[in-house]
Design an enzyme around this catalytic site. Sequence first.
Site, PDB file in Angstrom:
ATOM      1  N   ASP A  88       0.849  -1.198   0.000  1.00 25.38           N
ATOM      2  CA  ASP A  88       0.000   0.000   0.000  1.00 25.38           C
ATOM      3  C   ASP A  88       0.881   1.244   0.000  1.00 25.38           C
ATOM      4  O   ASP A  88       2.065   1.184   0.348  1.00 25.38           O
ATOM      5  CB  ASP A  88      -0.967   0.018   1.193  1.00 25.38           C
ATOM      6  CG  ASP A  88      -0.266   0.150   2.538  1.00 25.38           C
ATOM      7  OD1 ASP A  88       0.806  -0.464   2.723  1.00 25.38           O
ATOM      8  OD2 ASP A  88      -0.789   0.862   3.416  1.00 25.38           O
ATOM      9  N   GLU A 152       0.066  -0.878   5.913  1.00 20.39           N
ATOM     10  CA  GLU A 152       1.127  -0.270   6.734  1.00 20.39           C
ATOM     11  C   GLU A 152       0.909   1.212   6.905  1.00 20.39           C
ATOM     12  O   GLU A 152       1.094   1.766   7.990  1.00 20.39           O
ATOM     13  CB  GLU A 152       2.500  -0.532   6.113  1.00 20.39           C
ATOM     14  CG  GLU A 152       3.673  -0.295   7.068  1.00 20.39           C
ATOM     15  CD  GLU A 152       4.126   1.156   7.165  1.00 20.39           C
ATOM     16  OE1 GLU A 152       4.780   1.509   8.156  1.00 20.39           O
ATOM     17  OE2 GLU A 152       3.808   1.964   6.264  1.00 20.39           O
TER      18      GLU A 152
HETATM   19  N1  BES Z   1       8.681   3.314   5.418  1.00 25.23           N
HETATM   20  C1  BES Z   1       8.070   4.219   6.320  1.00 25.23           C
HETATM   21  C2  BES Z   1       8.845   4.407   7.608  1.00 25.23           C
HETATM   22  C3  BES Z   1      10.248   4.949   7.499  1.00 25.23           C
HETATM   23  C4  BES Z   1      10.609   5.839   6.509  1.00 25.23           C
HETATM   24  C5  BES Z   1      11.172   4.586   8.424  1.00 25.23           C
HETATM   25  C6  BES Z   1      11.899   6.310   6.425  1.00 25.23           C
HETATM   26  C7  BES Z   1      12.444   5.075   8.374  1.00 25.23           C
HETATM   27  C8  BES Z   1      12.824   5.938   7.361  1.00 25.23           C
HETATM   28  C9  BES Z   1       6.666   3.739   6.628  1.00 25.23           C
HETATM   29  O1  BES Z   1       5.968   3.363   5.464  1.00 25.23           O
HETATM   30  C10 BES Z   1       5.885   4.866   7.230  1.00 25.23           C
HETATM   31  O2  BES Z   1       5.664   5.830   6.549  1.00 25.23           O
HETATM   32  N2  BES Z   1       5.451   4.741   8.481  1.00 25.23           N
HETATM   33  C11 BES Z   1       4.615   5.726   9.071  1.00 25.23           C
HETATM   34  C12 BES Z   1       3.867   5.170  10.230  1.00 25.23           C
HETATM   35  C13 BES Z   1       2.511   4.613   9.884  1.00 25.23           C
HETATM   36  C14 BES Z   1       1.774   4.207  11.123  1.00 25.23           C
HETATM   37  C15 BES Z   1       1.680   5.531   9.040  1.00 25.23           C
HETATM   38  C16 BES Z   1       5.430   6.890   9.570  1.00 25.23           C
HETATM   39  O3  BES Z   1       6.614   6.725   9.932  1.00 25.23           O
HETATM   40  O4  BES Z   1       4.876   7.971   9.584  1.00 25.23           O
HETATM   41 MN    MN Z   2       7.110   2.184   4.264  1.00 18.72          MN
HETATM   42 MN    MN Z   3       5.267   5.272   4.489  1.00 18.25          MN
END
Ligand code: BES
Ligand code: MN
Ligand code: MN
Length: 456
Positions: A88, A152
């Site tokens: 996603d 995710e």
């Molecule tokens: N891949 C990201 C997280 C990420 C990005 C970790 C760059 C380290 C470096 C992940 O898809 C993401 O965006 N996570 C969200 C949390 C989620 C609960 C929406 C975030 O970090 O905001």
């Molecule tokens: Mn991600």
């Molecule tokens: Mn993300």
Amino acid sequence: MQTIKNYVEENRKRFLDELFELLRFPSVSADPKYKGEVLKTADFVAEKLKEAGAENVEVCATEGYPIVYGEKIIDSSLPTVLVYGHYDVQPPDPLELWHTPPFEPTLRDGKIYARGACDDKGQFYMHVKAFELMMNTNTLPCNIKFMIEGEEEVGSDNLGKFVTANKERLKADVVLISDTSMISMENPSLETGLRGLAYMEVEVQGPNRDLHSGVYGGAVANPATILCQMIASLHDENNHITIPGFYDGVIELSAEERKALNDAPFNLDDYKKDLSVDEVWGEKGYSTIERTGIRPTLEVNGIWGGYTGPGAKTVLPAKANAKISMRLVPGQDWKAISELFKNHFESIAPKSVKVSVVAHHGGTPYVTPTDSLAFKAAYKAIEEAFGKQPVPTRGGGSIPIVALFEQELGIKTVLMGFGLDSDNLHSPNEKYDVFNYYKGIETIPLFHKYFAEMSK
Ligand code: BES
Ligand code: MN
Ligand code: MN
């Protein structure tokens, strides 16, 4: 290494064409209007896993979007790697800021521009292609399981239940994820931590209806003004967060650990230039690297209320709203922090308004040990593929489900990401360098090789 390089060379074009096909699906999990497309993406991923040689491939239904599972068990006495990723993506808006449409992947200056190019389609698909490579060159050295989810970006609500209900099927020695960043291709790095998250939404209600701002303004509290005052009070003059108890339990790093962190290649001038800001901002007493890696933060993600259409309208809005998130570090519990926020925000509201606070999703912070076999294998794989030792870093983002893998499956996660912080994740013109894509496909088989060897 030569076998790997040859295979990537021979299949270069197809590897890219297939990623482009995957990127054309607008698999936005947050917006129900894309539902059909998200479901099609899951089927596509399952098909590609099968083509690559995976067995027992299943599109596992959940109460939300399905989880794609596949595996190749070559010998139950060999170690097993569980690869996690997400198909996603974040919503593409604001659309007008994209130079080319988000779901029409375009190659420019060696970079793939598309929503999901880096986060996470470009990254998880490297694992599918690396798996194909190992299958077709007879070099798969361990068992492999794939779990690619579709929620995710909206908090992985159903993945937790799936993991708990499928502990046996998901049994593995380590989780391997490519969904984080490196410092740069010249300075490869390995993330050793993810921050947690507590996501809140607040509403400030003033009068029972919108009012003429001349007739009532100045005599009735304006919810937009009050909301701004309340939000502004959440940081003090040193940019510390003022919520009582917020920092309780935060694990402080030793002077040596902080020094090691700050030794990572980082140029503040380049950082400012890249973002077109004249000065950085943040908690007093901490460097930029520390502010995004080891310290908790509070951000307003969105704020609205009153008239925002064209021209001017004189109105005192009845209510104002904001979405506020906090990034958390080890020692902080997102449920407890959500509760602290709610109590504090309600307590600072003046009597002239009513405030309501709801908690959205959250996530637990995670730190991975650097002395595990899997971390050492990732380190060695990157060293060989890049010709340089990776620098350990602490990432600022969150992948909330990682802490649950440890809790439910009892295994650690290795964060072997190949993105760059400047890849415009969640932002217009998201990109992924073609170089990183192929480099990732080269590095992943080395991880499996070294992990299998070291586990002997
Ligand atoms: N891949 C990201 C997280 C990420 C990005 C970790 C760059 C380290 C470096 C992940 O898809 C993401 O965006 N996570 C969200 C949390 C989620 C609960 C929406 C975030 O970090 O905001
Ligand atoms: Mn991600
Ligand atoms: Mn993300």
